[in-house]
Scaffold this active site. Sequence first.
Site, PDB file in Angstrom:
ATOM      1  N   LYS A 239       0.840  -1.203   0.000  1.00 18.83           N
ATOM      2  CA  LYS A 239       0.000   0.000   0.000  1.00 18.83           C
ATOM      3  C   LYS A 239       0.877   1.256   0.000  1.00 18.83           C
ATOM      4  CE  LYS A 239      -4.009  -1.624   2.644  1.00 18.83           C
ATOM      5  NZ  LYS A 239      -4.951  -1.585   1.530  1.00 18.83           N
ATOM      6  N   ARG A 313     -10.483 -11.065   2.077  1.00 13.88           N
ATOM      7  CA  ARG A 313     -11.389 -12.071   1.516  1.00 13.88           C
ATOM      8  C   ARG A 313     -10.761 -13.469   1.580  1.00 13.88           C
ATOM      9  NH1 ARG A 313     -11.650  -9.062  -4.202  1.00 13.88           N
ATOM     10  NH2 ARG A 313     -11.426  -7.332  -2.718  1.00 13.88           N
TER      11      ARG A 313
HETATM   12  N1  BES Z   1      -8.089  -3.398   4.221  1.00 10.21           N
HETATM   13  C1  BES Z   1      -8.220  -3.079   2.839  1.00 10.21           C
HETATM   14  C2  BES Z   1      -9.494  -2.318   2.532  1.00 10.21           C
HETATM   15  C3  BES Z   1      -9.565  -0.921   2.991  1.00 10.21           C
HETATM   16  C4  BES Z   1      -8.728   0.040   2.464  1.00 10.21           C
HETATM   17  C5  BES Z   1     -10.524  -0.556   3.887  1.00 10.21           C
HETATM   18  C6  BES Z   1      -8.836   1.344   2.864  1.00 10.21           C
HETATM   19  C7  BES Z   1     -10.639   0.726   4.282  1.00 10.21           C
HETATM   20  C8  BES Z   1      -9.784   1.682   3.780  1.00 10.21           C
HETATM   21  C9  BES Z   1      -8.250  -4.368   2.004  1.00 10.21           C
HETATM   22  O1  BES Z   1      -7.500  -5.395   2.495  1.00 10.21           O
HETATM   23  C10 BES Z   1      -7.717  -3.986   0.658  1.00 10.21           C
HETATM   24  O2  BES Z   1      -6.598  -3.612   0.599  1.00 10.21           O
HETATM   25  N2  BES Z   1      -8.555  -4.088  -0.361  1.00 10.21           N
HETATM   26  C11 BES Z   1      -8.152  -3.750  -1.683  1.00 10.21           C
HETATM   27  C12 BES Z   1      -8.676  -4.813  -2.623  1.00 10.21           C
HETATM   28  C13 BES Z   1      -8.116  -4.716  -4.015  1.00 10.21           C
HETATM   29  C14 BES Z   1      -6.633  -4.998  -4.005  1.00 10.21           C
HETATM   30  C15 BES Z   1      -8.849  -5.697  -4.887  1.00 10.21           C
HETATM   31  C16 BES Z   1      -8.715  -2.378  -2.023  1.00 10.21           C
HETATM   32  O3  BES Z   1      -9.843  -2.076  -1.638  1.00 10.21           O
HETATM   33  O4  BES Z   1      -7.998  -1.603  -2.650  1.00 10.21           O
HETATM   34 MN    MN Z   2      -5.470  -5.269   1.894  1.00 10.01          MN
END
Ligand code: BES
Ligand code: MN
Length: 459
Positions: A239, A313
């Site tokens: 990230k 997930r």
């Molecule tokens: N924990 C994050 C989702 C999230 C991000 C919640 C920011 C709240 C604020 C999750 O694990 C994630 O990173 N999801 C990705 C999925 C994508 C890579 C398909 C996302 O939402 O970018």
């Molecule tokens: Mn994530």
Amino acid sequence: MPSIFDTADQPAVPISFVTKSTLEKVCAGLPEAAQRFARANGYSAKPGQMLALPDANGAVAHVLFGLDEVGARSFDPFRTGALPGLLPPGTYRFANAAPDDKLAVLAFALGTYRFGRYRKAEAPEVRLVPPQGVDVAAIVRALEAATLARDLINTPSNDMGPAELSDAALALAQRHGASFSCIVGDDLVTQNFPLIHAVGMAATRAPRLIDFTWGDAAHPKVTLVGKGVCFDTGGLDLKPSSAMLIMKKDMGGAANVLALASMIMDAKLKVRLRVLIPAVENAVAGNAMRPLDVFPSRKGPTVEIGNTDAEGRLVLADALALADEEAPDLLIDLGTLTGAARVALGPDLPPYYTHDEQLALDLARSAAAENDPLWRMPLWGPYDSWLDSKVANINNAPSGGFAGSITCALFLQRFVEAAKTWLHVDIYGWTPKAKPGRPEGGECQAARAIFALLSERYG
Ligand code: BES
Ligand code: MN
Ligand code: ZN
């Protein structure tokens, strides 16, 4: 936790709720000097505006507090949540009715929360004599649950890893006589939780699956599954720093599942409750899962890793598969799963997904009644093929990025088959900017709405 509530025999300063249209009438009932004081201060009953009126000795004799007009577009039933931060120390009571007294008291209670683990918190020294007819035990139950969820989320990851999250679950389970077990580290492999292990294996703190069960085995089976990612770096698909900043909250699903479980057990609902929390840290290391790695899943289908940041997930998939094995009557999962849910609905309005029309209606109603807002989104079948993988049975992160919260829900759906009803909520678990009754930081989301629904069905 010391109760913020006092009994009716205690002296209490009255708080009069006013709106622009009722201000004159309410003031007419006050002593002349108080009316002059309010006018001299230019008090105009703006929503959230407070004025403490002195008596002849300069002590606080009466408080005016502005509410929204009922029916106003920006009507906020939690307006009274600002009072603990505004009032001088003391004991108070409501002098007149709020539009919803229960929510007004709840908001007041939630507004007293401060996170005090690392420094002395300036907790408001206010107490409330609740109005007649409000179920104080229910408010205390909701306050304790919200405090648990907020404290768990606000605690930084160095003090809230998989083991500490497990300790918190154990403490709750023990308090209510639930039977608790936990599968840790490599035992996840031997006991067939390959996805939970794959996400958690790169962290120095071992991944685990928390599992506790409470209640009469003859009652309907309600199983709660919460995403417990204690920190989400994104893994190798790292990230950016701005997105990683608040990822201590990525166990918000687990925190809210524990909050919900605490209300269910405290109220002794007639259910056989099971709580499952896959607790992991999504870390970066030489042995981390890589993009395009393929892993088996507990249920069977092979999973290709399109993105290591779609880890929530993955851990939920194995936990849902386990939950599904005993065909529960109601299977509910909560998790901070997608940024896409925030793009669609913002931080305060989590989307929920279910095929059960009656459950969807009942949940919408209880979410509104509890002021714990939720909004239904569709398990849109035509998008299911977006999860196709070129080499495995399913991909965890479809390219394209459209409808990210829906495709996440469709991914999870692949692992649920036998449960009579399944509900999935993609929460945020965080208040980015303080609002009345909702201080900035970790937040209890969906738990009160779901508890209200369960109380109706199993109370
Ligand atoms: N924990 C994050 C989702 C999230 C991000 C919640 C920011 C709240 C604020 C999750 O694990 C994630 O990173 N999801 C990705 C999925 C994508 C890579 C398909 C996302 O939402 O970018
Ligand atoms: Mn994530
Ligand atoms: Zn995550």
